[in-house]
Design a protein around this motif. Structure first.
Motif, mmCIF file in Angstrom:
data_model
loop_
_atom_site.group_PDB
_atom_site.id
_atom_site.type_symbol
_atom_site.label_atom_id
_atom_site.label_comp_id
_atom_site.label_asym_id
_atom_site.label_seq_id
_atom_site.Cartn_x
_atom_site.Cartn_y
_atom_site.Cartn_z
ATOM 1 N N VAL A 1 69.749 -1.176 -64.013
ATOM 2 C CA VAL A 1 68.992 -2.061 -63.416
ATOM 3 C C VAL A 1 67.713 -1.464 -62.986
ATOM 4 O O VAL A 1 67.597 -0.667 -62.186
ATOM 5 N N ASP A 2 66.663 -2.095 -63.497
ATOM 6 C CA ASP A 2 65.408 -1.398 -63.086
ATOM 7 C C ASP A 2 64.819 -2.096 -61.759
ATOM 8 O O ASP A 2 64.808 -3.304 -61.908
ATOM 9 N N GLU A 3 64.742 -1.381 -60.512
ATOM 10 C CA GLU A 3 64.487 -2.047 -59.381
ATOM 11 C C GLU A 3 62.821 -1.689 -59.124
ATOM 12 O O GLU A 3 62.614 -1.949 -57.678
ATOM 13 N N ALA A 4 61.987 -1.666 -60.074
ATOM 14 C CA ALA A 4 60.434 -1.519 -59.639
ATOM 15 C C ALA A 4 60.177 -2.694 -58.779
ATOM 16 O O ALA A 4 59.536 -2.222 -57.716
ATOM 17 N N HIS A 5 60.409 -3.813 -58.899
ATOM 18 C CA HIS A 5 59.896 -4.857 -58.061
ATOM 19 C C HIS A 5 60.983 -5.379 -57.133
ATOM 20 O O HIS A 5 60.812 -6.444 -56.412
ATOM 21 N N SER A 6 62.158 -4.861 -57.202
ATOM 22 C CA SER A 6 63.194 -5.584 -56.151
ATOM 23 C C SER A 6 63.386 -4.513 -54.976
ATOM 24 O O SER A 6 63.480 -5.125 -53.804
ATOM 25 N N GLY B 1 64.355 3.256 -60.377
ATOM 26 C CA GLY B 1 63.269 2.682 -59.707
ATOM 27 C C GLY B 1 62.117 3.349 -59.730
ATOM 28 O O GLY B 1 62.164 4.380 -60.366
ATOM 29 N N THR B 2 60.971 2.683 -59.232
ATOM 30 C CA THR B 2 59.746 3.726 -59.036
ATOM 31 C C THR B 2 59.172 3.567 -57.598
ATOM 32 O O THR B 2 59.471 2.835 -57.147
ATOM 33 N N PHE B 3 58.449 4.713 -57.581
ATOM 34 C CA PHE B 3 57.670 4.985 -56.161
ATOM 35 C C PHE B 3 56.437 4.199 -55.948
ATOM 36 O O PHE B 3 56.005 4.357 -54.926
ATOM 37 N N SER B 4 55.895 3.648 -57.119
ATOM 38 C CA SER B 4 54.581 3.383 -57.082
ATOM 39 C C SER B 4 54.420 1.801 -56.168
ATOM 40 O O SER B 4 53.479 1.381 -56.181
ATOM 41 N N LYS B 5 55.514 1.254 -56.104
ATOM 42 C CA LYS B 5 55.574 -0.067 -55.316
ATOM 43 C C LYS B 5 55.634 0.065 -53.903
ATOM 44 O O LYS B 5 55.068 0.678 -53.113
ATOM 45 N N SER B 6 56.975 -0.434 -53.559
ATOM 46 C CA SER B 6 57.322 -0.443 -51.822
ATOM 47 C C SER B 6 57.371 1.046 -51.357
ATOM 48 O O SER B 6 57.121 1.185 -50.148
HETATM 49 C C1 LIG Z 1 59.933 -2.976 -64.404
HETATM 50 C C2 LIG Z 1 59.070 -1.789 -64.339
HETATM 51 N N1 LIG Z 1 59.478 -0.558 -64.570
HETATM 52 C C3 LIG Z 1 58.821 0.459 -64.490
HETATM 53 C C4 LIG Z 1 57.549 0.139 -64.203
HETATM 54 C C5 LIG Z 1 56.633 1.691 -64.518
HETATM 55 O O1 LIG Z 1 56.424 2.197 -62.999
HETATM 56 P P1 LIG Z 1 55.284 3.059 -62.808
HETATM 57 O O2 LIG Z 1 54.015 2.312 -62.802
HETATM 58 O O3 LIG Z 1 55.570 3.666 -61.347
HETATM 59 O O4 LIG Z 1 55.173 4.241 -63.680
HETATM 60 C C6 LIG Z 1 56.842 -0.640 -63.760
HETATM 61 C C7 LIG Z 1 55.584 -0.755 -63.649
HETATM 62 O O5 LIG Z 1 54.896 -1.782 -63.402
HETATM 63 C C8 LIG Z 1 57.667 -1.915 -63.633
HETATM 64 O O6 LIG Z 1 56.942 -3.185 -63.710
#
Ligand SMILES: Cc1ncc(COP(=O)(O)O)c(C=O)c1O
Length: 461
Positions: free
Chosen positions: A260-265, A292-297
């Protein structure tokens, strides 16, 4: 001792031939998937030495021409001169911003900035090596421990980019000829890139359609060893939440792994803002890879996978994007760590973001704007259904002092062209009212004034 005699040109050529033969045999032995050229020596090579002749380069030029013919400014690569929260500054002008992932206002939060500065003072600006070599710093372990606590898993691993996290982890865990990856057809590019890199068989299922996934697995599961189901917590184009409990049920039924990719959750949804697990009250062990990614929240840069300790240990010693890449920088690790702690102790941020998003959504709907399936998330699209309209609308709003990004064909289907609003905890009711009002007004005007404009559909690549 025998004297080394310099090789003749003929001998050098022969030696090179042998070497190439050897390499070809090695590639064959490694079951290389090199595809023979179908053109069989008939390629007009001169056409391929000039980048200007690549169809995708020409497609981009055609899009720039469209901007010119519509007399709108290029909305991309605009320079934001300040920390972006609910506001930004472009060309010295203050604008309302709906284009940043600073969902809970932590980029610019003094505690996060101070943590990053202290880390630079203590450890420098780079860890200067892969962590497996000499790049390991105390901050890395602290961050991974905090993430595991946040998500409720045994352990976590952090990497330098969110995008690279999915590419390298999916690309490495899944194998050609043996494994299957089944993913939502609206998956982010990095999930698809990872799947392609792995060489495993790939099947996309229609967006959010877990019944289709179930059918695909019923038909194919027994043909493969490892099967990975990849979904996102919140889809970043439409702002809808995956029905993760259903996906867990299906992955268990078919003995598959679930990512589960939690980038936006993460940091946004759930009563405490702690993502999908919080939203659905899940057992964290029911998902194999919490990505998950650190670039959002998290107000930083990098990515993570949280899960079982055995998985994390394996990834730390083997994943190419971790082993052969530098560790996350001190400033980024410290910022993500400070944000993780704030996220856990200040749920009001996510709650404010959710309240703002709900207000934005209901006001947009009340004006008859098409917000797609967005619900309970900080992503709200306003679908114009026409790329030229989306461009003109973004341009009109920019002139009104509102910065929002248009999403055009081919990034989405032409009829799905839109403006995409990212709502944050810093937005105010006044910001929302003003923006919805101007958006509804200009969209109506543009539709009347321009009719159904067509956008160039230039084939890519
Ligand atoms: C669902 C999803 N996964 C991964 C990423 C990649 O993350 P990052 O921009 O931090 O490399 C993004 C980027 O917007 C994303 O929307």
């Amino acid at each position: 001792m025998s004297e080394e005699r310099p090789l003749s040109a003929e001998e050098k050529r022969e030696k090179l031939k042998q070497l190439l033969k050897q390499k070809a045999a090695q590639a064959e032995a490694a079951k290389s998937t090199v595809v023979a050229s179908p053109s069989k020596g008939n390629v007009d090579t001169s056409r391929f030495a000039d980048v200007n002749q690549f169809p995708e380069v020409q497609a981009l030029a055609a899009q720039f021409q469209t901007l010119q013919s519509l007399q709108v400014e290029n909305p991309y690569f605009r320079v934001n001169e300040v920390i972006v929260n609910n506001k930004t500054q472009i060309d010295g002008r203050e604008l309302l911003s709906w284009s940043s992932y600073n969902y809970i206002g932590l980029s610019g939060d003094v505690r996060v900035s101070e943590a990053a500065k202290a880390a630079v003072d203590q450890y420098g600006t780079s860890v200067s090596a892969s962590r497996i070599a000499t790049g390991e710093k105390p901050l890395h372990g602290q961050l991974e421990k905090a993430l595991a606590e946040l998500i409720g898993t045994e352990d976590a691993i952090t990497l330098v980019s969110g995008h690279a996290t999915n590419v390298t982890v999916i690309g490495h865990l899944m194998r050609p000829g043996k494994d299957l990856i089944v993913y939502d057809d609206l998956s982010h590019n990095c999930i698809i890139e990872g799947a392609v890199l792995s060489g495993a068989r790939r099947i996309a299922f229609p967006h959010e359609n877990y019944e289709a996934l179930d059918q695909i697995l019923t038909d194919n599961r027994a043909d493969y060893e490892r099967v990975l189901v990849a979904i996102e917590g919140v889809y970043s184009m439409d702002g809808d939440i995956a029905d993760v409990p259903k996906f867990i049920e299906i992955k268990k039924k078919h003995n598959a792994l679930l990512l589960v990719d939690e980038a936006h959750s993460m940091g946004v949804i759930g009563p405490n803002g702690l993502g999908v697990r919080d939203y659905f009250n899940l057992n964290p062990n029911d998902v194999d890879l919490w990505m998950g990614t650190f670039s959002k929240s998290f107000a930083s840069c990098g990515g993570y996978i949280a899960g079982r300790k055995a998985l994390v240990d394996y990834l730390k010693y083997n994943t190419p994007g971790f082993v052969y890449s530098v560790g996350i920088s001190p400033a980024n690790a410290a910022a993500a760590l400070a944000s993780t702690r704030i996220m856990m102790s200040e749920p009001w941020r996510a709650q404010k973001c959710q309240a703002n998003a709900a207000s934005f959504l209901s006001k947009a709907k009340a004006k008859g704007l098409d917000t797609g399936p967005s619900k309970d998330t900080a992503v709200v699209p306003i679908i114009t259904g026409n790329s030229a309209h989306a461009l003109l609308l973004a341009d009109a709003l920019f002139k009104e002092g509102i910065n929002v990004q248009p999403i055009l064909y081919p990034a989405v289907a032409e009829e799905a062209a839109r403006l995409r609003f990212f709502i944050t905890s810093d937005h105010t009711e006044e910001n929302i009212l003003f923006t919805i009002d101007k958006t509804a007004h200009h969209l109506e005007r543009i539709r009347k004034e321009y009719g159904n404009l067509s956008f160039p559909k230039v084939p890519m690549g």
